[in-house]
Design a protein around this motif. Structure first.
Motif, PDB file in Angstrom:
ATOM      1  N   ALA A 336      61.771  -4.010 -42.705  1.00  0.00           N
ATOM      2  CA  ALA A 336      61.738  -4.446 -44.141  1.00  0.00           C
ATOM      3  C   ALA A 336      61.444  -3.579 -45.186  1.00  0.00           C
ATOM      4  CB  ALA A 336      60.885  -5.695 -43.798  1.00  0.00           C
ATOM      5  N   ARG A 337      60.930  -2.343 -45.037  1.00  0.00           N
ATOM      6  CA  ARG A 337      60.748  -1.495 -46.104  1.00  0.00           C
ATOM      7  C   ARG A 337      61.917  -1.023 -46.595  1.00  0.00           C
ATOM      8  NH1 ARG A 337      57.327   3.304 -44.125  1.00  0.00           N
ATOM      9  NH2 ARG A 337      59.099   3.174 -42.520  1.00  0.00           N
ATOM     10  N   ALA A 338      63.075  -1.170 -46.007  1.00  0.00           N
ATOM     11  CA  ALA A 338      64.263  -0.858 -46.748  1.00  0.00           C
ATOM     12  C   ALA A 338      65.082  -1.528 -47.531  1.00  0.00           C
ATOM     13  CB  ALA A 338      65.345  -0.317 -45.400  1.00  0.00           C
ATOM     14  N   ARG A 339      64.519  -2.741 -47.891  1.00  0.00           N
ATOM     15  CA  ARG A 339      65.055  -3.743 -48.624  1.00  0.00           C
ATOM     16  C   ARG A 339      65.279  -3.603 -50.009  1.00  0.00           C
ATOM     17  NH1 ARG A 339      63.495  -9.987 -46.935  1.00  0.00           N
ATOM     18  NH2 ARG A 339      63.865  -9.636 -44.962  1.00  0.00           N
ATOM     19  N   GLU A 340      66.339  -3.763 -50.782  1.00  0.00           N
ATOM     20  CA  GLU A 340      66.423  -3.338 -52.128  1.00  0.00           C
ATOM     21  C   GLU A 340      66.177  -4.893 -53.066  1.00  0.00           C
ATOM     22  OE1 GLU A 340      69.934  -1.459 -52.805  1.00  0.00           O
ATOM     23  OE2 GLU A 340      69.157   0.420 -51.460  1.00  0.00           O
ATOM     24  N   ASP A 341      65.333  -4.855 -53.965  1.00  0.00           N
ATOM     25  CA  ASP A 341      65.268  -6.220 -54.606  1.00  0.00           C
ATOM     26  C   ASP A 341      64.676  -7.320 -53.822  1.00  0.00           C
ATOM     27  OD1 ASP A 341      65.984  -4.908 -57.222  1.00  0.00           O
ATOM     28  OD2 ASP A 341      68.015  -5.170 -56.843  1.00  0.00           O
ATOM     29  N   GLY A 342      64.381  -7.093 -52.620  1.00  0.00           N
ATOM     30  CA  GLY A 342      63.888  -8.148 -51.881  1.00  0.00           C
ATOM     31  C   GLY A 342      64.816  -8.610 -50.659  1.00  0.00           C
ATOM     32  N   GLU A 343      65.880  -7.845 -50.857  1.00  0.00           N
ATOM     33  CA  GLU A 343      67.109  -8.264 -50.019  1.00  0.00           C
ATOM     34  C   GLU A 343      67.357  -7.194 -48.995  1.00  0.00           C
ATOM     35  OE1 GLU A 343      68.144 -11.339 -49.858  1.00  0.00           O
ATOM     36  OE2 GLU A 343      67.133 -11.757 -51.688  1.00  0.00           O
ATOM     37  N   PRO A 344      67.484  -7.635 -47.776  1.00  0.00           N
ATOM     38  CA  PRO A 344      68.277  -6.605 -46.715  1.00  0.00           C
ATOM     39  C   PRO A 344      69.563  -5.786 -47.155  1.00  0.00           C
ATOM     40  CG  PRO A 344      67.676  -8.540 -45.630  1.00  0.00           C
ATOM     41  CD  PRO A 344      67.826  -9.047 -47.004  1.00  0.00           C
ATOM     42  N   ILE A 345      69.723  -4.805 -46.626  1.00  0.00           N
ATOM     43  CA  ILE A 345      70.901  -4.035 -47.032  1.00  0.00           C
ATOM     44  C   ILE A 345      71.852  -3.769 -46.100  1.00  0.00           C
ATOM     45  CG2 ILE A 345      69.684  -3.092 -48.922  1.00  0.00           C
ATOM     46  CD1 ILE A 345      69.472  -0.399 -47.521  1.00  0.00           C
ATOM     47  N   ILE A 346      71.643  -4.201 -44.793  1.00  0.00           N
ATOM     48  CA  ILE A 346      72.620  -4.144 -43.899  1.00  0.00           C
ATOM     49  C   ILE A 346      72.687  -5.375 -43.021  1.00  0.00           C
ATOM     50  CG2 ILE A 346      72.009  -1.560 -43.245  1.00  0.00           C
ATOM     51  CD1 ILE A 346      70.881  -2.622 -40.609  1.00  0.00           C
ATOM     52  N   LEU A 347      73.795  -5.619 -42.365  1.00  0.00           N
ATOM     53  CA  LEU A 347      74.310  -6.749 -41.800  1.00  0.00           C
ATOM     54  C   LEU A 347      74.553  -6.508 -40.258  1.00  0.00           C
ATOM     55  CD1 LEU A 347      74.946  -9.686 -41.562  1.00  0.00           C
ATOM     56  CD2 LEU A 347      77.199  -9.372 -42.251  1.00  0.00           C
ATOM     57  N   ARG A 348      73.530  -6.857 -39.233  1.00  0.00           N
ATOM     58  CA  ARG A 348      73.791  -6.486 -37.943  1.00  0.00           C
ATOM     59  C   ARG A 348      74.430  -7.470 -37.131  1.00  0.00           C
ATOM     60  NH1 ARG A 348      67.646  -5.948 -35.639  1.00  0.00           N
ATOM     61  NH2 ARG A 348      68.937  -5.935 -33.771  1.00  0.00           N
ATOM     62  N   ARG A 349      75.301  -6.853 -36.416  1.00  0.00           N
ATOM     63  CA  ARG A 349      76.357  -7.621 -35.528  1.00  0.00           C
ATOM     64  C   ARG A 349      76.161  -6.854 -34.167  1.00  0.00           C
ATOM     65  NH1 ARG A 349      81.223  -9.493 -39.521  1.00  0.00           N
ATOM     66  NH2 ARG A 349      80.119 -11.309 -40.488  1.00  0.00           N
ATOM     67  N   ASP A 350      74.712  -6.718 -33.834  1.00  0.00           N
ATOM     68  CA  ASP A 350      74.619  -6.011 -32.443  1.00  0.00           C
ATOM     69  C   ASP A 350      74.610  -6.995 -31.471  1.00  0.00           C
ATOM     70  OD1 ASP A 350      72.216  -6.531 -34.013  1.00  0.00           O
ATOM     71  OD2 ASP A 350      71.006  -5.903 -32.166  1.00  0.00           O
ATOM     72  N   PHE A 351      74.692  -6.423 -30.120  1.00  0.00           N
ATOM     73  CA  PHE A 351      74.699  -7.072 -28.754  1.00  0.00           C
ATOM     74  C   PHE A 351      74.356  -6.223 -27.488  1.00  0.00           C
ATOM     75  CE2 PHE A 351      78.824  -5.548 -30.178  1.00  0.00           C
ATOM     76  CZ  PHE A 351      79.387  -4.971 -28.904  1.00  0.00           C
ATOM     77  N   ASP A 352      73.794  -6.792 -26.553  1.00  0.00           N
ATOM     78  CA  ASP A 352      73.412  -6.040 -25.460  1.00  0.00           C
ATOM     79  C   ASP A 352      74.442  -5.729 -24.304  1.00  0.00           C
ATOM     80  OD1 ASP A 352      70.732  -6.156 -25.944  1.00  0.00           O
ATOM     81  OD2 ASP A 352      70.268  -7.816 -24.652  1.00  0.00           O
ATOM     82  N   SER A 353      74.231  -4.765 -23.594  1.00  0.00           N
ATOM     83  CA  SER A 353      75.213  -4.380 -22.429  1.00  0.00           C
ATOM     84  C   SER A 353      74.529  -4.087 -21.487  1.00  0.00           C
ATOM     85  CB  SER A 353      75.926  -3.307 -23.190  1.00  0.00           C
ATOM     86  OG  SER A 353      76.943  -2.757 -22.404  1.00  0.00           O
ATOM     87  N   THR A 354      75.514  -4.162 -20.199  1.00  0.00           N
ATOM     88  CA  THR A 354      75.247  -3.378 -18.741  1.00  0.00           C
ATOM     89  C   THR A 354      76.226  -2.379 -18.654  1.00  0.00           C
ATOM     90  OG1 THR A 354      75.978  -5.460 -17.923  1.00  0.00           O
ATOM     91  CG2 THR A 354      73.627  -5.221 -18.180  1.00  0.00           C
ATOM     92  N   ASP A 355      77.110  -1.791 -19.528  1.00  0.00           N
ATOM     93  CA  ASP A 355      77.939  -0.987 -19.316  1.00  0.00           C
ATOM     94  C   ASP A 355      77.285   0.282 -18.576  1.00  0.00           C
ATOM     95  OD1 ASP A 355      79.787  -2.298 -20.607  1.00  0.00           O
ATOM     96  OD2 ASP A 355      79.714  -0.836 -22.364  1.00  0.00           O
ATOM     97  N   ASP A 356      78.226   0.858 -17.607  1.00  0.00           N
ATOM     98  CA  ASP A 356      77.500   1.618 -16.657  1.00  0.00           C
ATOM     99  C   ASP A 356      76.203   1.342 -15.735  1.00  0.00           C
ATOM    100  OD1 ASP A 356      79.298   3.787 -17.656  1.00  0.00           O
ATOM    101  OD2 ASP A 356      78.081   3.978 -19.370  1.00  0.00           O
ATOM    102  N   ASP A 357      76.047  -0.108 -15.722  1.00  0.00           N
ATOM    103  CA  ASP A 357      74.923  -0.483 -14.995  1.00  0.00           C
ATOM    104  C   ASP A 357      73.638  -0.125 -15.387  1.00  0.00           C
ATOM    105  OD1 ASP A 357      76.432  -1.998 -13.019  1.00  0.00           O
ATOM    106  OD2 ASP A 357      76.713  -0.052 -11.908  1.00  0.00           O
ATOM    107  N   ARG A 358      73.631   0.088 -16.738  1.00  0.00           N
ATOM    108  CA  ARG A 358      72.469   0.435 -17.363  1.00  0.00           C
ATOM    109  C   ARG A 358      72.387  -0.499 -18.821  1.00  0.00           C
ATOM    110  NH1 ARG A 358      70.211   5.558 -18.331  1.00  0.00           N
ATOM    111  NH2 ARG A 358      72.034   6.698 -17.130  1.00  0.00           N
TER     112      ARG A 358
END
Length: 426
Positions: A336-358
């Motif tokens: 949250a310290r990376a916000r600018e003018d109180g607003e986030p600056i990145i949009l996350r579209r991450d997801f989990d995986s079990t590629d390589d059984d990891r």
């Protein structure tokens, strides 16, 4: 895909098929999923937004207005087949026709398909011209003293996402030129002879999905501790609306790539034995959110009760003060310290995986410039907080439970320039 699959739930089976890929996996998915439930597009390609990354208005939302991402994700890392600058012999027209085939075949959104294509520094290095001023696309690099990732040098990346596994697999096969029909429509063109698939990565996100995939996976205890309703392996909800940058905030504003954005993609391994077997739930809440969240018992279950905000800005307090006085600082509290003018600056579209059984995370973020991601990542790392009681990693958010294996940067042009763009088009 037979024999051993009989005991798998439909959802677990489909995720396994998406990870395997190919014609046999697609055939298996088509037998397990409700193909007739996937609609063709109601909008013509020319009626779609100019921004490739404009997904949110087409995606589902929960009761709090948080965007619910598609369940299945497929990343295709591509290498250009030619030697020199791209787009020879009608390649640009063929590639655009391939993308338009996807847009006609499926409704945009969870129940159909959302996708985007980006281009890496290696692709633009093929040209004599440089990218225009204002477009920030550096080579990837290690972003913390504790990491030594492989730095990807692929020419391009295609991100495919859908609630249906067979949709991502069908789109992949259509792009490769392996099928002639896509959801009832003729496949007009493909990237066969233009791009080769150098690597494919897969993943999933949503309540219950990680729990179904935790058995026998490296990085997770054999006791299978991931909560049954957790959307991610670490057991908590993420992607709160107020902790996400808007699509407007991450959009490039000026120049020939106005309407585009950038992608940073990291592949991150998870190490959750201590997380679940030694840390208490109170400790996990403190490390994921903030010590105040743990002390005030603000997080119920996976955190659905928090609504549309992690509440870090409201109750999290000073990360530096908590590092000194509590000996612990939360991951969300640091970010949250990376916000600018109180607003986030990145949009996350991450997801989990079990590629390589990891057990791992494909951390995919959108931002106007890669510098915005770097700023956010450094805030997440919290090197400035490691003096004193927090130490270098212990109790410093979730750092000790993750290790970065790969990093990559991509420019995502507007739709009008998504097919083999020149670095500085007129």
């Amino acid at each position: 895909m037979n024999g051993s699959d009989r005991g798998l739930s439909r959802r677990a089976f489909v995720r396994s098929a998406v990870a395997i890929g190919g014609a046999s996996a697609l055939s298996a998915c088509l037998q397990r999923e409700d193909v007739e439930d996937v609609p063709q597009a109601s909008l013509a390609p020319d009626e779609l937004p100019s921004r490739q990354h404009a997904w949110n208005d087409f995606l589902s939302t929960d009761d709090h207005g948080n965007v619910e991402p598609p369940e299945h994700h497929l990343l295709l890392a591509l290498e250009y087949v030619g030697d020199g600058p791209a787009a020879a012999d009608g390649e640009r027209e063929r590639l655009e026709a391939a993308f338009r085939t996807l847009e006609r075949a499926y409704e945009r959104g969870n129940g159909g398909l959302a996708f985007a294509v980006g281009y890496g520094p290696a692709y633009f290095d093929r040209f004599e011209d440089d990218l225009p001023d204002g477009v920030d696309l550096p080579d990837p690099e290690a972003l913390a003293p504790i990491e030594d990732p492989q730095l990807d040098e692929y020419d391009a990346l295609v991100h495919l996402a859908s609630d249906y596994g067979h949709v991502t697999l069908s789109a992949e096969e259509a792009l490769k030129g392996e099928i002639e029909e896509l959801n009832g429509l003729e496949v007009e063109a493909s990237f066969d002879g233009i791009f080769d698939v150098a690597e494919r990565r897969t993943g999933f996100i949503g309540p219950g999905l990680p729990a179904e995939r935790q058995s026998g996976v490296s990085g997770i205890p054999d006791s299978e501790p991931v909560p049954e309703d957790a959307p991610l392996f670490m057991g908590f909800k993420s992607g709160f609306r107020q902790t996400q940058a808007s699509e407007d905030r991450v959009t490039i504003r000026d120049g020939p790539f106005a309407g585009g954005t950038t992608i940073h993609l990291s592949k991150i391994d998870l190490h959750l034995h201590q997380w679940y077997e030694q840390d208490s739930r109170e400790q996990r809440v403190a490390k994921m959110f903030s010590p105040a969240h743990a002390e005030e018992d603000l997080v119920e279950g996976v955190g659905d009760n928090l609504g549309d905000s992690s509440r870090v800005a409201e109750v999290g307090g000073s990360a530096a003060e908590d590092a000194r006085s509590e000996g612990t600082v939360g991951h969300a509290q640091k970010a949250a310290r990376a916000r600018e003018d109180g607003e986030p600056i990145i949009l996350r579209r991450d997801f989990d995986s079990t590629d390589d059984d990891r057990a791992s995370v494909h951390f995919l973020s959108l931002q106007r410039s890669i510098a915005d991601f770097v700023k956010t990542r450094r805030a997440m790392t919290g090197t400035d907080l490691t003096e004193g009681s927090v130490g270098s990693r212990t109790n410093n958010g979730i750092l000790q439970y993750i290790s970065v294996r790969n990093r990559a940067n991509y420019l995502v042009p507007p739709r009008s320039r998504r097919a083999l763009p020149e670095p500085n088009p007129a």
